[in-house]
Motif scaffolding. Structure first.
Motif, mmCIF file in Angstrom:
data_model
loop_
_atom_site.group_PDB
_atom_site.id
_atom_site.type_symbol
_atom_site.label_atom_id
_atom_site.label_comp_id
_atom_site.label_asym_id
_atom_site.label_seq_id
_atom_site.Cartn_x
_atom_site.Cartn_y
_atom_site.Cartn_z
ATOM 1 N N ALA A 33 0.864 -1.178 0.000
ATOM 2 C CA ALA A 33 0.000 0.000 0.000
ATOM 3 C C ALA A 33 0.903 1.231 0.000
ATOM 4 O O ALA A 33 2.049 1.163 0.463
ATOM 5 C CB ALA A 33 -0.889 0.001 1.242
ATOM 6 N N PRO A 34 0.411 2.367 -0.502
ATOM 7 C CA PRO A 34 1.237 3.577 -0.520
ATOM 8 C C PRO A 34 1.824 3.948 0.841
ATOM 9 O O PRO A 34 2.988 4.347 0.920
ATOM 10 C CB PRO A 34 0.283 4.645 -1.051
ATOM 11 N N ALA A 35 1.073 3.801 1.915
ATOM 12 C CA ALA A 35 1.611 4.141 3.247
ATOM 13 C C ALA A 35 2.771 3.217 3.614
ATOM 14 O O ALA A 35 3.744 3.645 4.239
ATOM 15 C CB ALA A 35 0.514 4.062 4.304
ATOM 16 N N GLN A 36 2.677 1.961 3.222
ATOM 17 C CA GLN A 36 3.770 1.033 3.475
ATOM 18 C C GLN A 36 4.994 1.418 2.644
ATOM 19 O O GLN A 36 6.118 1.369 3.134
ATOM 20 C CB GLN A 36 3.346 -0.398 3.144
ATOM 21 N N PHE A 37 4.762 1.811 1.397
ATOM 22 C CA PHE A 37 5.864 2.216 0.528
ATOM 23 C C PHE A 37 6.597 3.421 1.111
ATOM 24 O O PHE A 37 7.825 3.441 1.168
ATOM 25 C CB PHE A 37 5.356 2.515 -0.885
ATOM 26 N N MET A 38 5.844 4.414 1.569
ATOM 27 C CA MET A 38 6.473 5.612 2.137
ATOM 28 C C MET A 38 7.307 5.251 3.368
ATOM 29 O O MET A 38 8.395 5.783 3.577
ATOM 30 C CB MET A 38 5.421 6.663 2.502
ATOM 31 N N THR A 39 6.798 4.339 4.173
ATOM 32 C CA THR A 39 7.522 3.900 5.358
ATOM 33 C C THR A 39 8.770 3.119 4.961
ATOM 34 O O THR A 39 9.853 3.316 5.536
ATOM 35 C CB THR A 39 6.600 3.051 6.257
ATOM 36 N N GLU A 56 7.742 11.485 12.691
ATOM 37 C CA GLU A 56 8.352 12.787 12.438
ATOM 38 C C GLU A 56 8.788 12.923 10.975
ATOM 39 O O GLU A 56 8.527 13.928 10.326
ATOM 40 C CB GLU A 56 9.547 12.991 13.357
ATOM 41 N N ARG A 57 9.441 11.920 10.460
ATOM 42 C CA ARG A 57 9.962 11.993 9.091
ATOM 43 C C ARG A 57 8.854 12.018 8.035
ATOM 44 O O ARG A 57 8.996 12.671 7.007
ATOM 45 C CB ARG A 57 10.906 10.822 8.809
ATOM 46 N N LEU A 58 7.779 11.285 8.293
ATOM 47 C CA LEU A 58 6.702 11.198 7.307
ATOM 48 C C LEU A 58 5.569 12.182 7.578
ATOM 49 O O LEU A 58 4.649 12.284 6.773
ATOM 50 C CB LEU A 58 6.167 9.764 7.248
ATOM 51 N N ASP A 59 5.642 12.862 8.721
ATOM 52 C CA ASP A 59 4.638 13.864 9.071
ATOM 53 C C ASP A 59 3.225 13.283 9.041
ATOM 54 O O ASP A 59 2.333 13.790 8.374
ATOM 55 C CB ASP A 59 4.759 15.074 8.131
ATOM 56 N N VAL A 60 3.062 12.152 9.754
ATOM 57 C CA VAL A 60 1.756 11.498 9.863
ATOM 58 C C VAL A 60 1.385 11.374 11.334
ATOM 59 O O VAL A 60 2.219 11.544 12.219
ATOM 60 C CB VAL A 60 1.755 10.096 9.195
ATOM 61 N N THR A 64 -1.935 6.546 12.864
ATOM 62 C CA THR A 64 -1.802 6.099 11.475
ATOM 63 C C THR A 64 -0.536 5.276 11.307
ATOM 64 O O THR A 64 -0.545 4.202 10.691
ATOM 65 C CB THR A 64 -1.781 7.314 10.518
ATOM 66 N N MET A 65 0.560 5.762 11.869
ATOM 67 C CA MET A 65 1.827 5.035 11.770
ATOM 68 C C MET A 65 1.751 3.715 12.513
ATOM 69 O O MET A 65 2.258 2.689 12.045
ATOM 70 C CB MET A 65 2.985 5.892 12.291
#
Length: 145
Positions: A33-39, A56-60, A64-65
């Motif tokens: 999923a896109p959230a997994q990819f960003m992580t 902090e790095r992903l600003d979420v 959610t994290m």
């Protein structure tokens, strides 16, 4: 009168949704999923980050994290290990599966970027990305006040 054709916020939001859906289609075959990819992007850069560092790095949002990491652990992308110093934290470490997805997942994302930026010359691409970075920085600074 508000004209969305000249609204940076409206256009950025619209563009982000289109990028999201294109990325989602391109990485679906990888069971990501896109959230997994960003992580994963952050963990490929620095394995073993804590949940707080990823937030902090992903600003979420923290919740959610937490959900994303739970799914990533369930899907065999990461292992959550005790932090060597902070007993309240856990390190999120890539599994072999998580590491092996780096090449195909980044190729899929690069493909989306190429589609989105087709027709732009190198100078325009560089300028667009720099303008986006500056805009993000401005909004992050404003958020701190």
């Amino acid at each position: 009168m508000f004209d969305k054709r000249f609204s940076a916020g409206y256009l950025a939001n619209h563009m982000a949704r289109l990028f999201f859906h294109a990325l989602q289609r391109n990485i679906a075959a990888l069971d990501l999923a896109p959230a997994q990819f960003m992580t994963l992007l952050e963990l490929w850069e620095e394995d073993g980050l804590t949940q707080a560092e990823l937030v902090e790095r992903l600003d979420v949002e923290q919740a959610t994290m937490a959900n994303t990491l739970k799914r990533m652990e369930r899907d065999g992308l990461i292992e959550r290990k005790p932090h060597p110093v902070d007993r309240r934290s856990r390190k999120n470490c890539l599994t072999e599966r998580g590491r092996n997805l780096q090449k195909p997942a980044t190729e899929a994302a690069t493909s989306v970027n190429e589609i989105a930026l087709q027709g732009l010359n190198p100078w325009e691409r560089t300028a667009l990305i720099e303008l986006m970075r500056n805009t993000i920085s401005n909004l992050q600074k404003a958020e701190r006040f």
